[in-house]
Design a protein around this motif. Structure first.
Motif, PDB file in Angstrom:
ATOM      1  N   ALA A  78     -15.137 -43.373  -8.418  1.00  0.00           N
ATOM      2  CA  ALA A  78     -16.082 -41.953  -7.818  1.00  0.00           C
ATOM      3  C   ALA A  78     -16.545 -41.406  -9.193  1.00  0.00           C
ATOM      4  CB  ALA A  78     -14.725 -40.728  -7.761  1.00  0.00           C
ATOM      5  N   GLU A  79     -16.016 -41.915 -10.457  1.00  0.00           N
ATOM      6  CA  GLU A  79     -16.244 -41.677 -11.558  1.00  0.00           C
ATOM      7  C   GLU A  79     -18.606 -42.300 -11.196  1.00  0.00           C
ATOM      8  OE1 GLU A  79     -13.282 -42.839 -11.320  1.00  0.00           O
ATOM      9  OE2 GLU A  79     -12.538 -40.975 -11.765  1.00  0.00           O
ATOM     10  N   ARG A 115     -21.561 -39.685 -12.335  1.00  0.00           N
ATOM     11  CA  ARG A 115     -22.882 -39.556 -13.338  1.00  0.00           C
ATOM     12  C   ARG A 115     -23.599 -40.046 -12.307  1.00  0.00           C
ATOM     13  NH1 ARG A 115     -18.392 -43.470 -15.641  1.00  0.00           N
ATOM     14  NH2 ARG A 115     -19.333 -45.376 -14.279  1.00  0.00           N
ATOM     15  N   VAL A 116     -24.024 -40.794 -11.496  1.00  0.00           N
ATOM     16  CA  VAL A 116     -25.099 -40.639 -11.134  1.00  0.00           C
ATOM     17  C   VAL A 116     -26.065 -39.523 -11.067  1.00  0.00           C
ATOM     18  CG1 VAL A 116     -27.055 -41.358  -9.139  1.00  0.00           C
ATOM     19  CG2 VAL A 116     -25.308 -42.954 -10.828  1.00  0.00           C
ATOM     20  N   HIS A 117     -24.920 -38.500 -10.008  1.00  0.00           N
ATOM     21  CA  HIS A 117     -25.328 -37.625  -9.245  1.00  0.00           C
ATOM     22  C   HIS A 117     -25.809 -35.729 -10.860  1.00  0.00           C
ATOM     23  CE1 HIS A 117     -25.156 -37.520  -5.783  1.00  0.00           C
ATOM     24  NE2 HIS A 117     -23.657 -37.185  -4.661  1.00  0.00           N
ATOM     25  N   ARG A 173     -24.177 -32.063  -9.743  1.00  0.00           N
ATOM     26  CA  ARG A 173     -23.012 -32.273 -10.110  1.00  0.00           C
ATOM     27  C   ARG A 173     -22.360 -32.085  -8.441  1.00  0.00           C
ATOM     28  NH1 ARG A 173     -17.998 -32.302 -12.420  1.00  0.00           N
ATOM     29  NH2 ARG A 173     -17.771 -33.665 -13.639  1.00  0.00           N
ATOM     30  N   ALA A 174     -21.814 -33.564  -8.008  1.00  0.00           N
ATOM     31  CA  ALA A 174     -21.137 -33.145  -6.706  1.00  0.00           C
ATOM     32  C   ALA A 174     -19.537 -32.194  -6.892  1.00  0.00           C
ATOM     33  CB  ALA A 174     -20.489 -33.863  -6.433  1.00  0.00           C
ATOM     34  N   HIS A 190     -14.776 -38.250  -2.608  1.00  0.00           N
ATOM     35  CA  HIS A 190     -13.381 -39.018  -1.677  1.00  0.00           C
ATOM     36  C   HIS A 190     -13.795 -40.045  -1.915  1.00  0.00           C
ATOM     37  CE1 HIS A 190     -11.372 -33.959  -1.241  1.00  0.00           C
ATOM     38  NE2 HIS A 190     -12.251 -34.273  -0.660  1.00  0.00           N
ATOM     39  N   ALA A 191     -12.745 -40.834  -1.957  1.00  0.00           N
ATOM     40  CA  ALA A 191     -12.764 -42.020  -1.814  1.00  0.00           C
ATOM     41  C   ALA A 191     -12.542 -42.201   0.028  1.00  0.00           C
ATOM     42  CB  ALA A 191     -11.212 -43.043  -2.823  1.00  0.00           C
TER      43      ALA A 191
END
Lengths: 82, 82
Positions: free
Chosen positions: B58-59, B63-65, B71-72, B76-77
């Motif tokens: 998730a990290e 980082r991409v967003h 930012r998200a 959720h996985a």
């Protein structure tokens, strides 16, 4: 027809089998409401399930989910997609 | 690699063009984090955007967003899918 993302909360611990069974229960009756459930994803840790559907309106999505025994907590029309 | 559904709130009034641009901004840098953003859906009325990705964790998704400027609010996985 429009595209909808609906969300179920409180599904903590849901398994792949339970997700598949719930999806099958929707598929078995969706034609009555001219709905098609395309995909669903489950996060057993937070207890969140997302369902993607094509339907005439949000109420039709909810009617299928209710009859199948799992009312959605949120239903969002998602007119934009990439 | 795992599958993630992330959610952005407060995107009220988002357009198809803005969704496509945001998605492109993710795609342009996602390889740096071994992430792939596959699909995204937007509800301009409630201001909700859902992004489906494959990522190491998730990290990496966040980082991409973040680098792409959006930012998200939730990630959720979603190990189970149909």
């Amino acid at each position: 027809m429009a595209t909808f993302m609906d969300v179920h909360h409180g599904m903590n611990g849901i398994t792949q089998d339970q997700l598949a069974q719930a999806h099958q229960a929707d598929l078995a009756i969706e034609k009555d409401e001219h709905v098609h459930f395309m995909q669903a994803w489950a996060d057993p840790e937070s207890g969140t399930v997302y369902c993607l559907s094509e339907a005439p309106d949000a109420e039709a999505v909810q009617r299928v989910h209710e009859r199948a025994g799992h009312r959605a907590d949120e239903i969002h029309a998602v007119p934009f997609k990439v």
